[in-house]
Each structure stands twice: as structure tokens, then as C-alpha cells.
Design a protein around this motif. Structure first.
Motif, PDB file in Angstrom:
ATOM      1  N   GLU A 252       0.838  -1.280   0.037  1.00  0.00           N
ATOM      2  CA  GLU A 252       0.078  -0.115  -0.042  1.00  0.00           C
ATOM      3  C   GLU A 252       0.776   1.140   0.048  1.00  0.00           C
ATOM      4  N   PHE A 253       0.157   2.270  -0.600  1.00  0.00           N
ATOM      5  CA  PHE A 253       0.932   3.580  -0.531  1.00  0.00           C
ATOM      6  C   PHE A 253       0.037   4.668  -0.292  1.00  0.00           C
ATOM      7  N   HIS A 254       0.346   5.397   0.998  1.00  0.00           N
ATOM      8  CA  HIS A 254      -0.579   6.236   1.415  1.00  0.00           C
ATOM      9  C   HIS A 254      -0.010   7.873   1.395  1.00  0.00           C
ATOM     10  N   HIS A 255       0.665   8.148   0.333  1.00  0.00           N
ATOM     11  CA  HIS A 255       0.982   9.476   0.032  1.00  0.00           C
ATOM     12  C   HIS A 255       0.480   9.745  -1.054  1.00  0.00           C
ATOM     13  N   LYS A 256       0.941  11.052  -1.863  1.00  0.00           N
ATOM     14  CA  LYS A 256       0.486  11.599  -2.956  1.00  0.00           C
ATOM     15  C   LYS A 256       1.760  11.610  -4.007  1.00  0.00           C
ATOM     16  N   ILE A 257       1.454  11.235  -5.165  1.00  0.00           N
ATOM     17  CA  ILE A 257       2.492  11.403  -6.278  1.00  0.00           C
ATOM     18  C   ILE A 257       1.781  12.428  -7.291  1.00  0.00           C
ATOM     19  N   VAL A 258       2.360  13.590  -7.674  1.00  0.00           N
ATOM     20  CA  VAL A 258       1.973  14.527  -8.456  1.00  0.00           C
ATOM     21  C   VAL A 258       2.967  14.813  -9.100  1.00  0.00           C
ATOM     22  N   GLY A 259       2.378  15.239 -10.878  1.00  0.00           N
ATOM     23  CA  GLY A 259       3.092  15.822 -11.766  1.00  0.00           C
ATOM     24  C   GLY A 259       2.870  17.242 -12.387  1.00  0.00           C
ATOM     25  N   TYR A 260       3.493  18.020 -12.422  1.00  0.00           N
ATOM     26  CA  TYR A 260       3.185  19.404 -13.334  1.00  0.00           C
ATOM     27  C   TYR A 260       3.798  19.393 -14.807  1.00  0.00           C
ATOM     28  N   ASP A 261       3.258  19.964 -15.717  1.00  0.00           N
ATOM     29  CA  ASP A 261       3.864  20.425 -16.750  1.00  0.00           C
ATOM     30  C   ASP A 261       2.802  21.498 -17.272  1.00  0.00           C
ATOM     31  N   LYS A 262       3.516  22.631 -17.866  1.00  0.00           N
ATOM     32  CA  LYS A 262       2.927  23.609 -18.461  1.00  0.00           C
ATOM     33  C   LYS A 262       2.384  23.574 -20.030  1.00  0.00           C
ATOM     34  N   PRO A 264      -0.018  21.724 -22.300  1.00  0.00           N
ATOM     35  CA  PRO A 264      -1.047  20.761 -22.457  1.00  0.00           C
ATOM     36  C   PRO A 264      -0.973  19.421 -23.140  1.00  0.00           C
ATOM     37  N   SER A 265       0.127  19.442 -24.264  1.00  0.00           N
ATOM     38  CA  SER A 265       0.438  18.206 -24.996  1.00  0.00           C
ATOM     39  C   SER A 265       1.127  17.275 -23.992  1.00  0.00           C
ATOM     40  N   ALA A 266       1.970  17.650 -22.883  1.00  0.00           N
ATOM     41  CA  ALA A 266       2.931  16.807 -22.242  1.00  0.00           C
ATOM     42  C   ALA A 266       1.939  16.319 -21.097  1.00  0.00           C
ATOM     43  N   VAL A 267       1.014  17.184 -20.660  1.00  0.00           N
ATOM     44  CA  VAL A 267      -0.083  16.539 -19.645  1.00  0.00           C
ATOM     45  C   VAL A 267      -0.781  15.509 -20.326  1.00  0.00           C
ATOM     46  N   ARG A 268      -1.243  15.537 -21.502  1.00  0.00           N
ATOM     47  CA  ARG A 268      -2.050  14.500 -22.304  1.00  0.00           C
ATOM     48  C   ARG A 268      -1.406  13.168 -22.398  1.00  0.00           C
ATOM     49  N   LYS A 269       0.018  13.352 -23.003  1.00  0.00           N
ATOM     50  CA  LYS A 269       0.811  12.358 -22.896  1.00  0.00           C
ATOM     51  C   LYS A 269       0.978  11.512 -21.597  1.00  0.00           C
ATOM     52  N   ALA A 270       1.474  12.087 -20.580  1.00  0.00           N
ATOM     53  CA  ALA A 270       1.714  11.741 -19.458  1.00  0.00           C
ATOM     54  C   ALA A 270       0.556  10.945 -18.753  1.00  0.00           C
ATOM     55  N   GLN A 271      -0.530  11.454 -18.910  1.00  0.00           N
ATOM     56  CA  GLN A 271      -1.692  10.744 -18.488  1.00  0.00           C
ATOM     57  C   GLN A 271      -2.158   9.508 -19.159  1.00  0.00           C
ATOM     58  N   GLU A 272      -1.748   9.727 -20.421  1.00  0.00           N
ATOM     59  CA  GLU A 272      -1.783   8.268 -21.252  1.00  0.00           C
ATOM     60  C   GLU A 272      -1.180   7.337 -20.628  1.00  0.00           C
ATOM     61  N   ASN A 273       0.280   7.458 -20.569  1.00  0.00           N
ATOM     62  CA  ASN A 273       1.270   6.858 -20.085  1.00  0.00           C
ATOM     63  C   ASN A 273       0.857   6.197 -18.698  1.00  0.00           C
ATOM     64  N   ILE A 274       0.607   7.020 -17.856  1.00  0.00           N
ATOM     65  CA  ILE A 274       0.097   6.476 -16.555  1.00  0.00           C
ATOM     66  C   ILE A 274      -1.076   5.549 -16.539  1.00  0.00           C
ATOM     67  N   ASP A 275      -1.944   5.918 -17.390  1.00  0.00           N
ATOM     68  CA  ASP A 275      -3.190   5.037 -17.460  1.00  0.00           C
ATOM     69  C   ASP A 275      -2.829   3.531 -18.168  1.00  0.00           C
ATOM     70  N   ASN A 276      -1.814   3.842 -19.088  1.00  0.00           N
ATOM     71  CA  ASN A 276      -1.304   2.360 -19.514  1.00  0.00           C
ATOM     72  C   ASN A 276      -0.688   1.605 -18.622  1.00  0.00           C
ATOM     73  N   ALA A 277      -0.105   2.054 -17.614  1.00  0.00           N
ATOM     74  CA  ALA A 277       0.664   1.404 -16.632  1.00  0.00           C
ATOM     75  C   ALA A 277      -0.162   1.084 -15.491  1.00  0.00           C
ATOM     76  N   ASN A 278      -1.572   1.304 -15.581  1.00  0.00           N
ATOM     77  CA  ASN A 278      -2.476   1.123 -14.382  1.00  0.00           C
ATOM     78  C   ASN A 278      -2.075   1.705 -13.327  1.00  0.00           C
ATOM     79  N   LEU A 279      -1.636   2.936 -13.188  1.00  0.00           N
ATOM     80  CA  LEU A 279      -1.229   3.704 -12.030  1.00  0.00           C
ATOM     81  C   LEU A 279      -1.839   4.813 -11.753  1.00  0.00           C
ATOM     82  N   SER A 280      -3.145   5.182 -12.227  1.00  0.00           N
ATOM     83  CA  SER A 280      -3.895   6.437 -12.233  1.00  0.00           C
ATOM     84  C   SER A 280      -4.442   6.614 -10.726  1.00  0.00           C
ATOM     85  N   GLU A 281      -4.523   5.484  -9.979  1.00  0.00           N
ATOM     86  CA  GLU A 281      -5.029   5.665  -8.746  1.00  0.00           C
ATOM     87  C   GLU A 281      -3.876   6.232  -7.455  1.00  0.00           C
ATOM     88  N   TYR A 282      -2.825   6.531  -7.911  1.00  0.00           N
ATOM     89  CA  TYR A 282      -1.496   6.755  -7.290  1.00  0.00           C
ATOM     90  C   TYR A 282      -1.104   8.316  -7.661  1.00  0.00           C
TER      91      TYR A 282
END
Length: 387
Positions: A252-262, A264-282
Motif C-alpha cells: 500500500e502507498f499512503h502518500h501523493k504522487i503529483v506531476g506538473y507540466d505547463k 497541454p500536450s505533455a499533460v495529455r501524454k503523461a496521463q496516457e502513459n500513466i493510464d497504460n501503466a494502471n497507475l492512475s489511482e496513485y
């Protein structure tokens, strides 16, 4: 144990010690560090587990033969002498990768060709047929390493580099290698002990690797295939058992993992990769300019990021790095801030004294992983009273 054999894990410069630690923790025996590699012993199950779980390994090789070579005829005869039909069938395909550092041999492509000829001729002599070469998707990949007059012949158990985790389908300019990202996280002491922030997250590689370390998720769980799965002696039942046992060790992991990027294309790509890795809940990804942000929590924060070096993105580096230092100093108390840069001149303009500076390489670029400790409030100095 009788069923154990030697293996060699290749890695990046500076990661030998953390890879050795990973291998020991996983259960490998007789662990010895080399230059950009770590040798160890284990059985077939451990070979599967090493490929699945090691975060800082690029490849896992299984040595099968070692000998001295002085010229091309020497090489041909000794490669020919190996019982190749016991390693793969004539209907299977193969490929040869060669690495050469020798006065006697100058070209790795020539070594690959000579090795291929010897293997093909061996098959012709034994079964009167020859196997085909498939450079991209072979059934067996053979690794030749010549250092001086010493030649090591190994089977590549991994296939494509283990930095191909399987989750990253979208990338930005200058994406960071997944093995490099994992190694930098481990060098920074990240274990999932507090909140984590990547303020310039790009395609999200640090975020994904940070979450997998924090949750003890096997590094290559999303990878589609390993080379050993094409081997004639592949034990699928054993491999599935290794996968199951490794997944049962997640935490279990009880803290937050956060990413910023200014961008919009980077935010979309990062989210896509995180979804692919099944890590969206973290992981949470937000469109923000780091220079306009401040620390969101009261507790400890672990930060790791890969700012521009000026290699591919054209910026005023002096101003950029000065602003980076100002933002850390004014807005991020209680933070261990780590970043990697190959722009050693720009580093002088951060305006803060690093508490750690570690030499690493990002591809061909010599870089530094630096740490800045941002204290809560002002750093109190001990006053010395003269008697």
C-alpha cells in the motif's frame, strides 16, 4: 545449488551499486560488480524474476562460453565448436549482437557476421540445413563481447532493452529513459516514504517509476514479451508463478504522487502513459508552470525532475536556472529537491549550494544528479559563545 548458473545484468554508468543491491534483495547469489554490469548466480526461475523485477538492469545475459581469440579464424573456429543445435532448432531464427573493445578486432558488425557464418555452417554440418537470421524479432538473440583477446558468448534472456517497460506509448522532446529514471529515483533515496512531485513531468516517466517503487510493483509487469519466452525450454507455468508471487508482494502507498507540466500536450501524454501503466489511482497530473507554484502540504516532500539542458529546447538557461533556484527557495520549504542536468554551466546560476552531486550519464551526455535541501523556515545556525 546445482541448478544455479551465472548471469550478467548490464546497466548504466554509476548504477552498478544500486543494481547489485537490487539483485541481492531479490535473492541472487555471488553478486559481483563490474563496469556497467553486475554478475550473479541463480536458477531459471530467478532469471525470469530478474527480467521481471529489476529496475536498473538494461539486459540479463546468460553466458554459455568464454575463450581467447587473436584473429578472425580463431573466432570462427571457437564459435563453430559450440553445440548450437542444443540451444535452438534449425527452423528458429537468430540474431547476433556484438560489442568490441580490442586491438585485434575493430568492427562489431564484422564480428556479428563472422559469428553468424560459424553458427550457420555448424547447423549445415549437423542437420544439413541452416537457420535464418531475423535482426528485429529473432527466436534467439546471441551476444558476443570481446574485450582485448577475451571473448564472452552469451544468450540474451531479455530481448529488447529492459527500459522498454511497455507503458510508455506517448513521448515528448527529450524523454528520459525508464531505467535511468528508476536509477535516479533509487539514488535519491526514494522508497515511497512521503509525497512526491515532478514539477516538469514531460511524458510522466519519473511519476510511473516512482509509483512502482513506492508500491513494489514489478518494473516490467507491463512488458509484452521477454526473449526467454521464445526459448525451447521456456517453462510458462514457472514464469506465471513468478509473476503471481511478485504481484503478491506489492504494498500500500499512503502518500501523493503529483506531476506538473505547463504544456497541454505533455499533460495529455503523461496521463496516457500513466493510464497504460494502471497507475492512475496513485498519480495526479496537472497543467501548471512550476515557477508559479508553491508547496501544497505541510509534511516532507521528495522532488525529482529533468529540467531542460538547452540541448533540444532553446531557452535562456541562466535565467531559467536562476528562477528554478528562486522557486525552490521561496516556495518549497521542507523539500528534498533533486534534478538531473547536463548543463553544468547553467547549474552555477541556481543560487543554492547542492548537498549532493552525483555523476551520471543521460544517453551520451555527461550529467549531474544534484540535491538541494530546502529547510522549513530559515536554517538555524548554532551560535557559538566565547567563554
Amino acid at each position: 545449488m546445482a541448478n544455479n548458473f551465472k548471469m550478467v545484468a548490464k546497466t548504466l554508468f554509476g548504477f552498478e551499486e544500486i543494481l547489485a543491491k537490487e539483485i541481492r534483495k531479490l535473492g541472487g547469489g555471488h553478486v559481483e560488480m563490474g563496469v556497467r554490469n553486475v554478475s550473479f548466480e541463480g536458477d531459471t526461475g530467478f532469471m525470469y524474476k530478474a527480467n521481471l523485477c529489476l529496475r536498473t538492469a538494461i539486459k540479463i545475459l546468460k553466458p554459455i562460453c568464454s575463450f581467447t581469440v587473436r584473429n578472425e579464424n580463431d573466432l570462427y573456429k571457437k564459435i563453430y565448436a559450440i553445440d548450437w543445435p542444443s540451444y535452438f532448432e534449425v527452423d528458429a531464427t537468430f540474431a547476433v549482437d556484438a560489442t568490441v573493445n580490442s586491438e585485434n578486432f575493430k568492427h562489431s558488425l564484422f564480428i556479428s557476421q563472422k559469428t553468424k557464418d560459424a553458427i550457420v555452417d555448424k547447423f549445415r554440418a549437423v542437420v544439413d540445413r541452416r537457420p535464418n537470421v531475423d535482426i528485429k524479432f529473432p527466436d534467439l538473440r546471441i551476444n558476443i563481447h570481446i574485450q582485448g583477446e577475451q571473448c564472452n558468448v552469451s544468450l540474451d534472456t531479455s530481448g529488447s532493452s529492459l527500459h522498454h517497460r511497455g507503458y510508455r506509448t506517448a513521448t515528448n522532446i527529450a524523454p528520459i529513459n525508464e531505467v535511468l529514471a528508476a536509477g535516479l529515483l533509487l539514488l535519491s533515496g526514494w522508497e515511497g516514504q512521503c509525497d512526491f512531485l515532478d514539477p516538469m513531468c514531460g511524458s510522466g516517466t519519473f511519476l510511473a517509476e516512482a509509483a512502482m517503487i513506492a508500491c513494489n510493483i514489478p518494473a516490467n509487469i507491463n512488458r509484452k514479451q521477454f526473449a526467454f519466452e521464445k526459448w525451447t525450454d521456456f517453462d510458462e507455468e514457472l514464469f506465471q508463478k513468478i509473476v503471481e508471487v511478485s504481484l503478491n508482494k506489492t504494498r500500500e502507498f499512503h502518500h501523493k504522487i503529483v506531476g506538473y507540466d505547463k504544456a497541454p500536450s505533455a499533460v495529455r501524454k503523461a496521463q496516457e502513459n500513466i493510464d497504460n501503466a494502471n497507475l492512475s489511482e496513485y498519480i495526479t497530473i496537472e497543467r501548471k508552470n512550476f515557477f508559479d507554484t508553491e508547496k501544497c502540504n505541510d509534511g516532507k516532500l521528495h522532488m525529482l525532475f529533468n529540467p531542460p539542458y538547452g540541448e533540444r529546447l532553446r531557452l535562456d538557461m541562466e535565467t531559467f536556472y536562476a528562477e528554478l533556484g528562486d522557486t525552490l527557495k521561496q516556495s518549497y520549504p521542507g523539500t528534498d529537491a533533486w534534478f538531473i542536468t547536463a548543463n553544468l554551466e547553467a547549474l552555477k546560476h541556481v543560487g543554492l549550494r547542492p548537498s549532493r552531486k552525483i555523476k551520471v550519464f543521460n544517453g551520451h551526455l555527461e550529467a549531474r544528479l544534484v540535491k538541494y535541501v530546502m529547510y522549513e523556515g530559515s536554517k538555524k545556525r548554532k551560535s557559538v559563545t566565547n567563554p
